[in-house]
Design a protein around this motif. Structure first.
Motif, short mmCIF file in Angstrom:
data_model
loop_
_atom_site.label_atom_id
_atom_site.label_comp_id
_atom_site.label_asym_id
_atom_site.label_seq_id
_atom_site.Cartn_x
_atom_site.Cartn_y
_atom_site.Cartn_z
N GLY A 143 24.13 -27.80 82.21
CA GLY A 143 22.73 -27.74 82.62
C GLY A 143 21.97 -26.84 81.65
O GLY A 143 22.51 -26.37 80.64
N PRO A 144 20.70 -26.56 81.94
CA PRO A 144 19.90 -25.71 81.05
C PRO A 144 20.50 -24.33 80.80
O PRO A 144 20.46 -23.84 79.67
CB PRO A 144 18.57 -25.59 81.80
CG PRO A 144 18.51 -26.77 82.70
CD PRO A 144 19.92 -27.07 83.07
N SER A 145 21.07 -23.71 81.83
CA SER A 145 21.64 -22.37 81.64
C SER A 145 22.85 -22.40 80.71
O SER A 145 23.04 -21.50 79.89
CB SER A 145 22.03 -21.75 82.99
OG SER A 145 22.91 -22.59 83.69
N VAL A 152 23.08 -19.11 72.48
CA VAL A 152 23.24 -17.67 72.23
C VAL A 152 24.52 -17.44 71.43
O VAL A 152 24.53 -16.67 70.46
CB VAL A 152 23.27 -16.87 73.56
CG1 VAL A 152 23.68 -15.42 73.31
CG2 VAL A 152 21.91 -16.91 74.24
N VAL A 153 25.59 -18.14 71.82
CA VAL A 153 26.86 -18.04 71.08
C VAL A 153 26.64 -18.47 69.63
O VAL A 153 27.13 -17.85 68.68
CB VAL A 153 27.96 -18.92 71.73
CG1 VAL A 153 29.22 -18.95 70.87
CG2 VAL A 153 28.30 -18.40 73.12
N GLY A 154 25.87 -19.57 69.44
CA GLY A 154 25.58 -20.06 68.10
C GLY A 154 24.85 -19.05 67.24
O GLY A 154 25.17 -18.86 66.07
N LEU A 441 19.49 -21.60 61.14
CA LEU A 441 20.08 -21.84 62.46
C LEU A 441 19.15 -21.33 63.56
O LEU A 441 18.97 -21.98 64.59
CB LEU A 441 21.45 -21.18 62.57
CG LEU A 441 22.26 -21.57 63.81
CD1 LEU A 441 22.59 -23.05 63.80
CD2 LEU A 441 23.53 -20.76 63.93
N GLY A 442 18.53 -20.17 63.32
CA GLY A 442 17.56 -19.63 64.29
C GLY A 442 16.36 -20.55 64.45
O GLY A 442 15.87 -20.77 65.55
N LEU A 443 15.91 -21.13 63.33
CA LEU A 443 14.78 -22.06 63.35
C LEU A 443 15.09 -23.31 64.16
O LEU A 443 14.26 -23.81 64.92
CB LEU A 443 14.43 -22.45 61.91
CG LEU A 443 13.36 -23.53 61.73
CD1 LEU A 443 11.98 -22.95 62.01
CD2 LEU A 443 13.40 -24.12 60.33
N ILE A 444 16.32 -23.83 64.02
CA ILE A 444 16.71 -25.07 64.71
C ILE A 444 16.98 -24.80 66.19
O ILE A 444 16.52 -25.52 67.07
CB ILE A 444 17.96 -25.69 64.04
CG1 ILE A 444 17.62 -26.16 62.62
CG2 ILE A 444 18.49 -26.86 64.86
CD1 ILE A 444 18.82 -26.37 61.74
N LEU A 445 17.75 -23.73 66.45
CA LEU A 445 18.16 -23.48 67.83
C LEU A 445 17.09 -22.77 68.66
O LEU A 445 17.10 -22.86 69.89
CB LEU A 445 19.45 -22.65 67.85
CG LEU A 445 20.72 -23.32 67.32
CD1 LEU A 445 21.90 -22.40 67.52
CD2 LEU A 445 20.97 -24.65 68.00
N GLY A 446 16.17 -22.07 67.99
CA GLY A 446 15.14 -21.31 68.71
C GLY A 446 14.35 -22.12 69.72
O GLY A 446 14.30 -21.78 70.92
N LEU A 477 28.41 -16.69 77.75
CA LEU A 477 27.72 -15.42 77.47
C LEU A 477 28.74 -14.29 77.23
O LEU A 477 28.49 -13.41 76.40
CB LEU A 477 26.79 -15.05 78.63
CG LEU A 477 25.51 -15.89 78.75
CD1 LEU A 477 24.75 -15.53 80.01
CD2 LEU A 477 24.60 -15.71 77.52
N LEU A 478 29.86 -14.33 77.93
CA LEU A 478 30.94 -13.36 77.70
C LEU A 478 31.52 -13.51 76.30
O LEU A 478 31.81 -12.52 75.62
CB LEU A 478 32.04 -13.51 78.75
CG LEU A 478 31.80 -12.85 80.11
CD1 LEU A 478 32.89 -13.24 81.10
CD2 LEU A 478 31.74 -11.32 79.96
N VAL A 479 31.67 -14.77 75.86
CA VAL A 479 32.16 -15.04 74.50
C VAL A 479 31.18 -14.46 73.48
O VAL A 479 31.58 -13.82 72.50
CB VAL A 479 32.34 -16.57 74.28
CG1 VAL A 479 32.58 -16.88 72.80
CG2 VAL A 479 33.49 -17.09 75.12
N ALA A 480 29.87 -14.67 73.71
CA ALA A 480 28.84 -14.14 72.80
C ALA A 480 28.89 -12.62 72.74
O ALA A 480 28.83 -12.02 71.67
CB ALA A 480 27.46 -14.62 73.25
N ALA A 481 29.00 -12.00 73.94
CA ALA A 481 29.06 -10.53 74.00
C ALA A 481 30.31 -10.01 73.29
O ALA A 481 30.26 -9.01 72.57
CB ALA A 481 29.05 -10.07 75.46
N GLY A 482 31.44 -10.72 73.50
CA GLY A 482 32.70 -10.33 72.84
C GLY A 482 32.59 -10.42 71.33
O GLY A 482 33.04 -9.52 70.61
N LEU A 483 31.96 -11.49 70.83
CA LEU A 483 31.77 -11.66 69.39
C LEU A 483 30.94 -10.52 68.81
O LEU A 483 31.29 -9.94 67.77
CB LEU A 483 31.06 -13.00 69.11
CG LEU A 483 31.90 -14.23 68.82
CD1 LEU A 483 31.00 -15.46 68.71
CD2 LEU A 483 32.69 -14.07 67.54
N LEU A 484 29.85 -10.21 69.51
CA LEU A 484 28.95 -9.15 69.04
C LEU A 484 29.65 -7.79 69.06
O LEU A 484 29.52 -7.01 68.12
CB LEU A 484 27.70 -9.11 69.93
CG LEU A 484 26.50 -8.30 69.41
CD1 LEU A 484 26.01 -8.84 68.08
CD2 LEU A 484 25.38 -8.31 70.42
#
Length: 503
Positions: A143-145, A152-154, A441-446, A477-484
């Motif tokens: 879904g949207p979320s 965000v991961v991207g 990537l920011g331009l496309i995904l934004g 979101l956990l994956v994104a936080a872990g990467l960061l």
């Protein structure tokens, strides 16, 4: 057993002289438009749609599909040889492919791209045949979320992807997001940040920015140096095929890229593009072998993995189109148009009401991938001859092709001025040591990220907890936080800075 019966039906439909001829025409056209900077499959398919009126529906779809995945092959050629990403997915191939060409290894780079593309294309087609229904069910659960979390991961992956300092990488991503906000707001219809320039109401053309930052920026950088210091390519290119060591290193990378692209390609909204960026990020996170060239300096894994990922994604992107009737990208939207022209309603009923069309198209993808390998690998020597063209003749040709390609997309001269402006910005980025890939990537995904964020909050009536209460969204979101977190750890950060020493 059903799969074998379905495939035998498909190969029976695809193996006719007419369909084989149109598959060859599609693959040739796709390769050609991929090689010519600035002319992508979207513009070509749009121009050829009227031609399909008089064709058999299966022949028309086979030709258009050949153009689409053929352009994925051809796009890597200009990315490697002249540092020009004609397609969004070729942005990552530029990073290591062009450096390989500069070191006289254009042949192995092109071969790695071709072999990776062929293998991934075949596997992607097999997945399309075998797992179309279950993979579609997985895509429905997004879904949207979930889409917001995936993007965000991207974007976090883009920070990992960039060489140099983390601050510069974050700045590039933020700049890309800001540029993506220009234009008409999807929800309210209000024009934002257009500075009263009518051409900016429909956002800045991705192609104009990509061509400016990579193509024109590199040209200005080279022209700013004296002739004796101008390093574009080495004069001799030795060894057109990868060595045994190259094969040993790129095989696992191709397998990883294929697996990733096959899964992400199913997701509507740029899954195939995201897979190329993610595949490169994963390769940069894997340990370098002894004697292996660092990433960003001509590592063959940096070419093979993203090329495999975007080709696998290109094949599996047909799954939501053929099974749900949902086009995951602009090219697939044109394929819907081609089907509608022939009174075929895309969706789940295609598989049951018109099995010859569905399985014939699937079978033609194997035939097309084999044709592309036969067409591309023997022609490596021809493409490498581009390296011997004197730069004083090469750069005006690149400038001209970029201008023609960008203009033909929207028939708008404003885009040509945008390419020139972003060319100077690209030159500044080179001087400042900033990577432009995260910006793109920011331009496309934004815009997609903003749209899904607002849609998710509208559905949840403004409740932000929707992003952590839904399991798939919370996991991403956990994956994104872990990467960061991993990138920001002092030990990792110091090793990262050692790995990406800036010139």
């Amino acid at each position: 057993m059903d799969l074998i019966n379905h495939l035998s039906l498909g190969f029976g439909a695809a193996f006719t002289l007419q369909n084989l001829l149109y598959a060859l025409v599609g693959c040739l056209l796709g390769t050609l438009i991929g090689i010519l900077p600035g002319i992508g499959p979207l513009a070509t398919i749009a121009m050829l749609l009227p031609v399909t009126y008089g064709l058999d529906p299966l022949a028309a779809l086979i030709m258009l599909a050949g153009i689409y995945y053929g352009a994925q092959y051809g796009g890597s050629t200009t990315a490697i040889l002249v540092n020009l990403p004609g397609e969004a997915s070729s942005v990552v191939t530029v990073i290591d492919g062009y450096q390989m060409a500069r070191k006289g290894r254009a042949g192995p780079a092109l071969a790695a791209a071709g072999i990776g593309s062929f293998f991934a294309g075949c596997v992607g087609t097999l997945i399309l045949a075998a797992f179309a229904e279950p993979l579609t069910e997985l895509a429905i659960q997004f879904g949207p979320s979930e889409y917001f979390a995936l993007m965000v991961v991207g974007l976090i992956g883009a920070v990992v992807l960039a060489s140099g300092s983390l601050l510069k990488a974050l700045a590039m991503v933020v700049l890309g997001l800001l540029l993506g906000m220009m234009g008409t707001d999807v929800n309210s219809g209000v024009v934002r940040f257009s500075f009263d320039i009518p051409e900016l109401t429909d956002r800045i053309s991705f192609l104009a920015i990509a061509m400016g930052l990579f193509g024109y920026g590199e040209i200005i950088s080279n022209l700013s140096r004296p002739d004796d210091q101008r390093q574009v390519f080495t004069s001799e290119v030795k060894g057109l095929m990868p060595t045994a060591t190259d094969f040993r290193r790129m095989t696992p990378a191709i397998l990883r890229g294929t697996a990733l692209g096959s899964v992400l390609g199913v997701l509507p909204g740029g899954g195939a593009l995201l897979s190329a960026f993610t595949a490169y990020t994963i390769e940069k996170k894997t340990k370098l072998h002894e004697g292996e060239v660092p990433f960003g300096e001509g590592n063959i894994r940096g070419v093979a993995s993203p090329e495999a990922a975007n080709n696998a994604g290109a094949q599996t992107s047909f799954i939501p189109l053929l099974t749900l009737g949902i086009p995951p990208n602009a090219v697939m939207a044109l394929m819907v148009g081609a089907m509608t022209i022939h009174n075929i309603q895309p969706g789940p009923q295609v598989m049951t009401s018109n099995p010859e069309l569905f399985w014939g198209l699937v079978a033609s993808m194997w035939i097309g991938n084999a044709m592309l390998l036969v067409l591309n690998l023997p022609l490596i020597g021809l493409w490498v001859k581009l390296l011997k063209v004197p730069y004083r003749l090469l750069f005006p040709a690149i400038v001209l092709f970029c201008a023609v390609g960008v203009y033909s997309t929207n028939n708008n001269s404003f885009d040509i001025w945008m390419v020139a402006a972003f060319g100077f910005i690209g030159y500044l980025f080179i001087k400042l040591g900033c990577e432009p890939a995260p910006l793109l990537l920011g331009l496309i995904l934004g815009p997609l990220m903003e749209e899904n964020l607002r849609r998710a909050l509208l559905i949840a009536r403004g409740d932000w907890s929707v992003f952590i209460t839904r399991p798939m969204s919370a996991t991403l979101l956990l994956v994104a936080a872990g990467l960061l977190l991993v990138v920001l750890l002092p030990s990792i950060k110091s090793k990262r800075e050692e790995a990406f020493v800036e010139d």
